[in-house]
Design a protein around this motif. Structure first.
Motif, PDB file in Angstrom:
ATOM      1  N   THR A   1       0.844  -1.195   0.000  1.00 41.81           N
ATOM      2  CA  THR A   1       0.000   0.000   0.000  1.00 41.81           C
ATOM      3  C   THR A   1       0.880   1.246   0.000  1.00 41.81           C
ATOM      4  O   THR A   1       1.790   1.365   0.827  1.00 41.81           O
ATOM      5  CB  THR A   1      -0.902   0.015   1.260  1.00 41.81           C
ATOM      6  N   TYR A   2       0.636   2.138  -0.958  1.00 39.92           N
ATOM      7  CA  TYR A   2       1.346   3.429  -0.976  1.00 39.92           C
ATOM      8  C   TYR A   2       0.636   4.398  -0.036  1.00 39.92           C
ATOM      9  O   TYR A   2      -0.585   4.332   0.117  1.00 39.92           O
ATOM     10  CB  TYR A   2       1.331   4.033  -2.386  1.00 39.92           C
ATOM     11  N   GLY A   3       1.423   5.273   0.589  1.00 36.87           N
ATOM     12  CA  GLY A   3       0.869   6.361   1.409  1.00 36.87           C
ATOM     13  C   GLY A   3      -0.040   5.879   2.524  1.00 36.87           C
ATOM     14  O   GLY A   3      -1.075   6.494   2.807  1.00 36.87           O
TER      15      GLY A   3
ATOM     16  N   THR B   1      -3.757   0.825  -2.248  1.00 38.41           N
ATOM     17  CA  THR B   1      -3.201  -0.526  -2.263  1.00 38.41           C
ATOM     18  C   THR B   1      -2.938  -0.915  -3.709  1.00 38.41           C
ATOM     19  O   THR B   1      -3.863  -1.033  -4.503  1.00 38.41           O
ATOM     20  CB  THR B   1      -4.154  -1.523  -1.572  1.00 38.41           C
ATOM     21  N   ALA B   2      -1.645  -1.079  -4.040  1.00 40.38           N
ATOM     22  CA  ALA B   2      -1.264  -1.378  -5.425  1.00 40.38           C
ATOM     23  C   ALA B   2      -1.153  -2.865  -5.671  1.00 40.38           C
ATOM     24  O   ALA B   2      -1.268  -3.329  -6.802  1.00 40.38           O
ATOM     25  CB  ALA B   2       0.060  -0.699  -5.760  1.00 40.38           C
ATOM     26  N   LEU B   3      -0.894  -3.633  -4.591  1.00 37.53           N
ATOM     27  CA  LEU B   3      -0.851  -5.092  -4.738  1.00 37.53           C
ATOM     28  C   LEU B   3      -1.625  -5.715  -3.589  1.00 37.53           C
ATOM     29  O   LEU B   3      -1.290  -5.519  -2.416  1.00 37.53           O
ATOM     30  CB  LEU B   3       0.610  -5.594  -4.739  1.00 37.53           C
TER      31      LEU B   3
ATOM     32  N   HIS C   1      -2.931  -3.853 -17.503  1.00 40.64           N
ATOM     33  CA  HIS C   1      -3.269  -2.474 -17.847  1.00 40.64           C
ATOM     34  C   HIS C   1      -2.394  -1.511 -17.027  1.00 40.64           C
ATOM     35  O   HIS C   1      -1.921  -1.887 -15.962  1.00 40.64           O
ATOM     36  CB  HIS C   1      -4.754  -2.255 -17.507  1.00 40.64           C
ATOM     37  N   THR C   2      -2.214  -0.282 -17.497  1.00 44.99           N
ATOM     38  CA  THR C   2      -1.503   0.738 -16.720  1.00 44.99           C
ATOM     39  C   THR C   2      -2.175   0.885 -15.356  1.00 44.99           C
ATOM     40  O   THR C   2      -3.402   0.968 -15.284  1.00 44.99           O
ATOM     41  CB  THR C   2      -1.547   2.102 -17.460  1.00 44.99           C
ATOM     42  N   GLY C   3      -1.369   0.880 -14.289  1.00 46.43           N
ATOM     43  CA  GLY C   3      -1.915   1.019 -12.943  1.00 46.43           C
ATOM     44  C   GLY C   3      -2.342  -0.292 -12.311  1.00 46.43           C
ATOM     45  O   GLY C   3      -2.831  -0.313 -11.180  1.00 46.43           O
ATOM     46  N   SER C   4      -2.126  -1.421 -13.020  1.00 46.29           N
ATOM     47  CA  SER C   4      -2.557  -2.729 -12.481  1.00 46.29           C
ATOM     48  C   SER C   4      -1.624  -3.246 -11.388  1.00 46.29           C
ATOM     49  O   SER C   4      -1.962  -4.202 -10.689  1.00 46.29           O
ATOM     50  CB  SER C   4      -2.677  -3.760 -13.607  1.00 46.29           C
ATOM     51  N   GLY C   5      -0.430  -2.636 -11.254  1.00 43.43           N
ATOM     52  CA  GLY C   5       0.475  -3.040 -10.170  1.00 43.43           C
ATOM     53  C   GLY C   5       1.773  -3.688 -10.636  1.00 43.43           C
ATOM     54  O   GLY C   5       2.530  -4.225  -9.813  1.00 43.43           O
ATOM     55  N   LYS C   6       2.064  -3.649 -11.942  1.00 46.22           N
ATOM     56  CA  LYS C   6       3.248  -4.334 -12.473  1.00 46.22           C
ATOM     57  C   LYS C   6       4.550  -3.797 -11.869  1.00 46.22           C
ATOM     58  O   LYS C   6       5.386  -4.568 -11.405  1.00 46.22           O
ATOM     59  CB  LYS C   6       3.301  -4.215 -14.009  1.00 46.22           C
ATOM     60  N   SER C   7       4.698  -2.471 -11.877  1.00 46.70           N
ATOM     61  CA  SER C   7       5.948  -1.879 -11.351  1.00 46.70           C
ATOM     62  C   SER C   7       6.093  -2.149  -9.860  1.00 46.70           C
ATOM     63  O   SER C   7       7.190  -2.445  -9.379  1.00 46.70           O
ATOM     64  CB  SER C   7       5.989  -0.372 -11.592  1.00 46.70           C
ATOM     65  N   THR C   8       4.990  -2.050  -9.148  1.00 38.93           N
ATOM     66  CA  THR C   8       5.020  -2.327  -7.708  1.00 38.93           C
ATOM     67  C   THR C   8       5.459  -3.766  -7.473  1.00 38.93           C
ATOM     68  O   THR C   8       6.352  -4.032  -6.659  1.00 38.93           O
ATOM     69  CB  THR C   8       3.611  -2.095  -7.101  1.00 38.93           C
ATOM     70  N   PHE C   9       4.879  -4.681  -8.216  1.00 33.87           N
ATOM     71  CA  PHE C   9       5.196  -6.105  -8.080  1.00 33.87           C
ATOM     72  C   PHE C   9       6.693  -6.358  -8.299  1.00 33.87           C
ATOM     73  O   PHE C   9       7.350  -6.982  -7.461  1.00 33.87           O
ATOM     74  CB  PHE C   9       4.344  -6.909  -9.083  1.00 33.87           C
TER      75      PHE C   9
HETATM   76  P1  ADP Z   1       1.716  -0.379 -13.412  1.00 37.04           P
HETATM   77  O1  ADP Z   1       3.187  -0.595 -13.360  1.00 37.04           O
HETATM   78  O2  ADP Z   1       0.955  -1.611 -13.791  1.00 37.04           O
HETATM   79  O3  ADP Z   1       1.314   0.789 -14.259  1.00 37.04           O
HETATM   80  P2  ADP Z   1       1.958   0.579 -10.680  1.00 37.04           P
HETATM   81  O4  ADP Z   1       2.546  -0.506  -9.850  1.00 37.04           O
HETATM   82  O5  ADP Z   1       2.878   1.675 -11.128  1.00 37.04           O
HETATM   83  O6  ADP Z   1       1.205  -0.063 -11.924  1.00 37.04           O
HETATM   84  O7  ADP Z   1       0.760   1.269  -9.895  1.00 37.04           O
HETATM   85  C1  ADP Z   1      -0.246   0.528  -9.246  1.00 37.04           C
HETATM   86  C2  ADP Z   1      -1.168   1.502  -8.516  1.00 37.04           C
HETATM   87  O8  ADP Z   1      -0.442   2.164  -7.487  1.00 37.04           O
HETATM   88  C3  ADP Z   1      -1.726   2.599  -9.398  1.00 37.04           C
HETATM   89  O9  ADP Z   1      -3.044   2.867  -9.001  1.00 37.04           O
HETATM   90  C4  ADP Z   1      -0.840   3.785  -9.123  1.00 37.04           C
HETATM   91  O10 ADP Z   1      -1.528   4.996  -9.301  1.00 37.04           O
HETATM   92  C5  ADP Z   1      -0.480   3.570  -7.662  1.00 37.04           C
HETATM   93  N1  ADP Z   1       0.874   4.110  -7.371  1.00 37.04           N
HETATM   94  C6  ADP Z   1       2.030   3.790  -7.984  1.00 37.04           C
HETATM   95  N2  ADP Z   1       3.063   4.462  -7.448  1.00 37.04           N
HETATM   96  C7  ADP Z   1       2.543   5.227  -6.471  1.00 37.04           C
HETATM   97  C8  ADP Z   1       3.088   6.163  -5.536  1.00 37.04           C
HETATM   98  N3  ADP Z   1       4.397   6.425  -5.491  1.00 37.04           N
HETATM   99  N4  ADP Z   1       2.227   6.751  -4.674  1.00 37.04           N
HETATM  100  C9  ADP Z   1       0.910   6.493  -4.690  1.00 37.04           C
HETATM  101  N5  ADP Z   1       0.321   5.624  -5.544  1.00 37.04           N
HETATM  102  C10 ADP Z   1       1.126   5.005  -6.407  1.00 37.04           C
END
Ligand code: ADP
Length: 273
Positions: A11-13, A21-23, A41-49
């Motif tokens: 969870t961010y923030g 919650t991103a994941l 899709h963009t925002g699905s959580g790939k980068s977070t994962f």
């Molecule tokens: P993807 O890589 O699939 O585009 P992300 O992992 O970047 O997805 O993001 C997943 C979710 O977390 C999105 O809703 C995004 O807006 C949110 N998010 C990503 N980074 C941050 C951050 N630093 N602070 C708050 N929310 C974030």
């Protein structure tokens, strides 16, 4: 040898009005030697994962272990373990900063107490892997290269660290087909010859279907599909579409199946049984 996520959530923030919650709670294991594609899709959580996989982000809940060691700990073993997981970010060329290509690639290995000869060996090997001739390029400035070449230098910098797991976040974004081939031929060779595990985040279904043996699909922070790209593209088109993932045209899926000696009729027949 594996990367394992147990009940991991991110969870961010946390505790702020922007809490996100991103994941969602995730359990998954990535085995040594796999080539995994990650789509969503963009925002699905790939980068977070993927940032959780190498300890760049610490899970809000749960544990991430690499080869049995919890990467969230502050121990030396945990720090060393993180070097086993190399990460190539999106647009990695923006991270180049040294005056010459050789020095840029040497930056990572220089932190490991290697001799100059060993560092030079790593640089030569990494340049060879990404297809940049040492004699021609070692002493050149990385900033005078084409986009594809700059990106290859950045990838070489990660390969020179000798990771056991290599994570690539959209490594071919913005490159033409020739640039994409340049990037991936070295990575595929590295994967095949060294049995290195590759985790590739990509929007490009062609790249994924050509290289990945396993596909993970994310949607709104959940892993909704995890299996063979072959199975997923041929049987899960509706799920992919509802997750907002651009589905490859059926003809491409068929070509992909045929290229692997697989006939769709055989599959339908098997499923009916
Ligand atoms: P993807 O890589 O699939 O585009 P992300 O992992 O970047 O997805 O993001 C997943 C979710 O977390 C999105 O809703 C995004 O807006 C949110 N998010 C990503 N980074 C941050 C951050 N630093 N602070 C708050 N929310 C974030």
């Amino acid at each position: 040898m594996s990367i394992r996520l147990e009940q991991v959530m991110y969870t961010y923030g946390m505790g702020t009005p922007f809490e996100k919650t991103a994941l969602n709670e995730t359990n998954i294991e990535i085995h040594e030697g796999e080539f995994i594609g990650i789509i969503g899709h963009t925002g699905s959580g790939k980068s977070t994962f993927v940032q959780l996989l190498n300890g760049l982000l610490h899970p809000t809940q749960g544990t991430v272990t690499v080869d049995g060691i919890d990467v969230g700990l502050k121990t030396k073993a945990a720090m060393d373990m993180r070097h086993k997981v190399g990460m190539v970010f999106q647009y990695p060329e923006y991270q180049l900063f040294e005056e010459t290509i050789a020095r840029d690639i040497a930056f990572g290995p220089r932190n490991f107490g290697l001799s100059e000869a060993e560092i030079d060996e790593r640089v030569r090997e990494a340049m060879d892997f990404v297809g940049l001739d040492y004699q021609t390029y070692a002493e050149r400035s990385p900033f005078r290269l084409s986009g594809g070449q700059m990106r290859r230098v950045a990838i070489a910098g990660v390969i020179a660290i000798h990771p056991e797991y290599l994570i690539l976040d959209e490594p071919s974004a913005g490159l033409d087909p020739a640039g994409r081939r340049e990037i991936f031929s070295g990575i595929q060779r590295w994967h095949e010859e060294k049995n290195i595990t590759v985790i590739l985040v990509s929007h490009n279904m062609e790249d994924i279907s050509r290289m990945a043996g396993r596909l993970i699909v994310l949607s709104q922070g959940d892993i909704i599909l995890d299996g063979e790209p072959l199975d997923i593209f041929s049987t899960q088109q509706e799920t992919l579409r509802s997750a907002g993932v651009a589905v490859p045209p059926v003809t491409e899926v068929l070509q992909y199946l045929q290229a692997r000696g697989f006939h769709l009729n055989d599959r339908v027949h098997t499923m009916d049984e």
